[in-house]
Design a protein around this motif. Structure first.
Motif, PDB file in Angstrom:
ATOM      1  N   GLU A 334     122.113  53.102  10.946  1.00 38.79           N
ATOM      2  CA  GLU A 334     122.021  52.543   9.736  1.00 38.79           C
ATOM      3  C   GLU A 334     120.865  51.037   9.919  1.00 38.79           C
ATOM      4  O   GLU A 334     120.775  50.424   9.073  1.00 38.79           O
ATOM      5  CB  GLU A 334     122.873  52.394   8.949  1.00 38.79           C
ATOM      6  N   ASN A 335     120.200  51.026  11.018  1.00 43.03           N
ATOM      7  CA  ASN A 335     119.389  50.038  11.433  1.00 43.03           C
ATOM      8  C   ASN A 335     118.059  50.220  11.329  1.00 43.03           C
ATOM      9  O   ASN A 335     117.337  50.714  12.066  1.00 43.03           O
ATOM     10  CB  ASN A 335     119.662  49.349  12.854  1.00 43.03           C
ATOM     11  N   TYR A 336     117.532  49.824   9.877  1.00 45.61           N
ATOM     12  CA  TYR A 336     115.968  50.079   9.684  1.00 45.61           C
ATOM     13  C   TYR A 336     115.342  49.489  10.413  1.00 45.61           C
ATOM     14  O   TYR A 336     114.258  49.806  10.820  1.00 45.61           O
ATOM     15  CB  TYR A 336     115.930  49.925   8.126  1.00 45.61           C
ATOM     16  N   LEU A 337     115.416  48.111  10.633  1.00 49.43           N
ATOM     17  CA  LEU A 337     114.454  47.341  11.611  1.00 49.43           C
ATOM     18  C   LEU A 337     114.197  48.121  13.145  1.00 49.43           C
ATOM     19  O   LEU A 337     113.329  47.972  13.611  1.00 49.43           O
ATOM     20  CB  LEU A 337     114.879  45.913  11.658  1.00 49.43           C
ATOM     21  N   ARG A 338     115.629  48.592  13.458  1.00 46.09           N
ATOM     22  CA  ARG A 338     115.245  49.272  14.829  1.00 46.09           C
ATOM     23  C   ARG A 338     114.568  50.390  14.863  1.00 46.09           C
ATOM     24  O   ARG A 338     113.798  50.674  15.746  1.00 46.09           O
ATOM     25  CB  ARG A 338     116.573  49.476  15.425  1.00 46.09           C
ATOM     26  N   PHE A 339     114.737  51.089  13.881  1.00 49.90           N
ATOM     27  CA  PHE A 339     114.077  52.347  13.620  1.00 49.90           C
ATOM     28  C   PHE A 339     112.431  51.954  13.576  1.00 49.90           C
ATOM     29  O   PHE A 339     111.533  52.664  14.132  1.00 49.90           O
ATOM     30  CB  PHE A 339     114.366  52.810  12.123  1.00 49.90           C
ATOM     31  N   LEU A 340     111.919  50.910  12.611  1.00 49.33           N
ATOM     32  CA  LEU A 340     110.654  50.462  12.802  1.00 49.33           C
ATOM     33  C   LEU A 340     110.167  50.114  14.116  1.00 49.33           C
ATOM     34  O   LEU A 340     108.880  50.447  14.369  1.00 49.33           O
ATOM     35  CB  LEU A 340     110.485  49.377  11.579  1.00 49.33           C
ATOM     36  N   ALA A 341     110.997  49.345  14.472  1.00 44.04           N
ATOM     37  CA  ALA A 341     110.694  48.897  15.962  1.00 44.04           C
ATOM     38  C   ALA A 341     110.187  49.985  17.067  1.00 44.04           C
ATOM     39  O   ALA A 341     109.246  50.199  17.776  1.00 44.04           O
ATOM     40  CB  ALA A 341     111.781  47.932  16.592  1.00 44.04           C
ATOM     41  N   PHE A 342     111.192  51.232  16.927  1.00 46.25           N
ATOM     42  CA  PHE A 342     111.115  52.318  17.904  1.00 46.25           C
ATOM     43  C   PHE A 342     109.825  53.053  17.341  1.00 46.25           C
ATOM     44  O   PHE A 342     109.102  53.748  18.276  1.00 46.25           O
ATOM     45  CB  PHE A 342     112.139  53.148  17.810  1.00 46.25           C
TER      46      PHE A 342
END
Length: 489
Positions: A334-342
């Protein structure tokens, strides 16, 4: 009369699948963009698979390929095709990397196939047509995709990352090809041009009404007629559509029973691009019974249609890389910022520790490519000691034999954690970096990073396996280095 290998029918002898462990909740994505585009909430159900920072189409292809090969003899594979629309290298054959990391012998034919979402089915048809394979009886078709999507777009919800592999051979095939047909049609509902990160997509309703449903019925009818089959003679229908409703609508337009449409897995992992049709085929084979027929479609600037029939050998087949297991192995994220970073969409401030030059010495890398890509250790023929990396002199102090080592692959073997460290001072895309020593049960120690240990206890003595991953990225020169990392066994 002697029967040669080419006298036996070529069929599917194995399959494998891989989905990244991370599953992004669509509700999290849609909620983040609700302020701007509340319509996204209509597609907020389910999850989509997505790569970690050290995964891409090559690493996922290796995982799927090794799973498919677990049920066969890698030494018999004479050709490998890698289908994808997101290959990391444009002028370096990605299939060669996959073949070496999958433990295949060097003397095989490899090729990259791309340019369309039906690249996976196109490569599968070509492999079936390639009857006489020089130097072997088997071929491997691997499809993998890790498509990126613009934040806030419907594609960000719909896409997923993953891979599937289909092994063809003549030893006890679990399914045979009854017939196929293809049609080329420059129907441009979406495209991605050179130098662009994201697809450009045309109006959805036009694409739905004028797309495959308009041309598939005649092709399906002609193929079934040629095979002397009726629509009722098709037991399972694999359509890589955007949703179950869309797949059932297409099937109905073709005169097929919508109730026999396989789950398109859109709610579980999303659409895997070129890998989606092979993934659905593998999933159908997991659930099929001997004698059942499967209609598989590949869609994209035209279509491919294949009709396959399960054999009696399917009853005894067990895949090492089952689709059901891959679907069930996910971890909710549920970590959307990490998803965008990856995804590479969000550029983080990484600090000066990330400024180290990651230039690769290709001459050194080539001389050691057997160890780096194939994870080949050395085993002393005099005393049996296994060591990594392989050297001319045996490390056993009671032996010390010179030039006595034979290649000894470590990939696929079980190890135990000997030591471990967690480091937050060094730069790492997913901190902290965890690394340490693992010792393989048959011998040999390896210094590795530990990944995917969320939910598993990482401690000395824990069982571990190894997975092929991105080691680091040289952004200045556009190069990726690959190596192996320790994952829970």
């Amino acid at each position: 009369m002697t029967t040669t290998s080419t006298d036996r029918p070529l069929g599917i002898t194995g399959f494998g699948a891989w989905l990244p462990r991370r599953r992004m909740e669509r509700k999290v994505i849609a909620t983040a963009h609700k302020w701007f585009n509340p319509a996204l909430m209509a597609g907020a159900g389910g999850t989509r698979s997505h790569c970690s920072w050290d995964e891409d189409s090559v690493t996922m292809a290796v995982a799927a390929a090794r799973a498919a090969l677990a049920s066969g003899d890698p030494g018999k594979v004479a050709a490998l095709s890698l289908a994808s629309t997101t290959l990391p290298f444009l002028d370096r054959q990605n299939a060669t990397i996959v073949a070496e990391a999958s433990g295949l012998r060097p003397r095989i034919r490899t090729q990259d196939v791309g340019g369309s979402l039906r690249a996976g089915t196109g490569a599968l048809i070509a492999a079936f047509q390639d009857g006489a394979l020089e130097g072997g009886d088997a071929s491997l078709v691997v499809a993998a995709d890790a498509r990126r999507a613009r934040p806030g777009s419907p594609d960000e919800l719909a896409f997923g990352h993953g891979a599937a592999a289909i092994l063809l051979g003549r030893e006890r095939p679990i399914a045979t090809l009854l017939g196929w047909t293809s049609e080329s049609d420059d129907f441009v509902d979406h495209y991605r041009s050179e130098g662009r990160d994201f697809d450009y997509r045309w109006e959805e309703r036009w694409a739905r009404d004028e797309g495959p449903a308009g041309r598939l019925p005649a092709a399906v009818a002609a193929l079934l007629d040629r095979l002397s089959l009726t629509p009722d003679g098709i037991d399972r229908i694999a359509l890589p559509a955007a949703s179950a409703r869309e797949a059932q609508r297409i099937a109905k337009s073709c005169g097929l029973d919508p109730a026999r449409v396989a789950d398109p897995l859109d709610q579980a992992c999303g659409h895997l691009g070129a890998a989606h049709a092979p993934l659905l085929l593998a999933h159908c084979l997991e659930q099929a019974r001997p004698g059942e027929t499967i209609l598989l479609a590949g869609l994209g600037q035209g279509f491919d249609l294949l009709v396959l029939q399960a054999t009696e050998a399917l009853a005894d087949y067990r895949s090492a890389g089952a689709v059901g297991a891959a679907l069930g192995a996910g971890r909710s994220d549920e970590n959307y910022l990490r998803f965008l970073a990856f995804e590479g969409t969000l550029e983080l401030e990484t600090g000066i520790r990330a400024e180290a030059d990651l230039k690769t010495a290709h001459s050194v890398a080539y001389r050691s490519h057997g160890a780096l890509t194939g994870l080949q250790a050395g085993r002393c023929t005099a005393c049996g000691t296994v060591q990594f990396p392989p050297e001319r002199v045996c490390v056993n102090r009671n032996c010390g034999a010179v030039d006595s080592q034979e290649p000894y692959p470590l990939a696929g073997r079980t190890a135990r954690v000997v030591s471990l460290t967690a480091d937050r001072l060094a730069y790492y895309p997913d901190p902290p970096v965890r690394y340490g020593l693992v010792e393989f049960e048959e011998g040999g120690r390896l210094l590795v990073e530990f990944v995917e240990w969320e939910g598993a206890e990482l401690k000395v003595g824990a069982r571990a396996g190894v997975a092929f991953r991105i080691k680091d990225r040289d952004e200045q020169r556009g190069f990726r280095r690959y190596f192996w990392k320790a994952v829970p066994a």
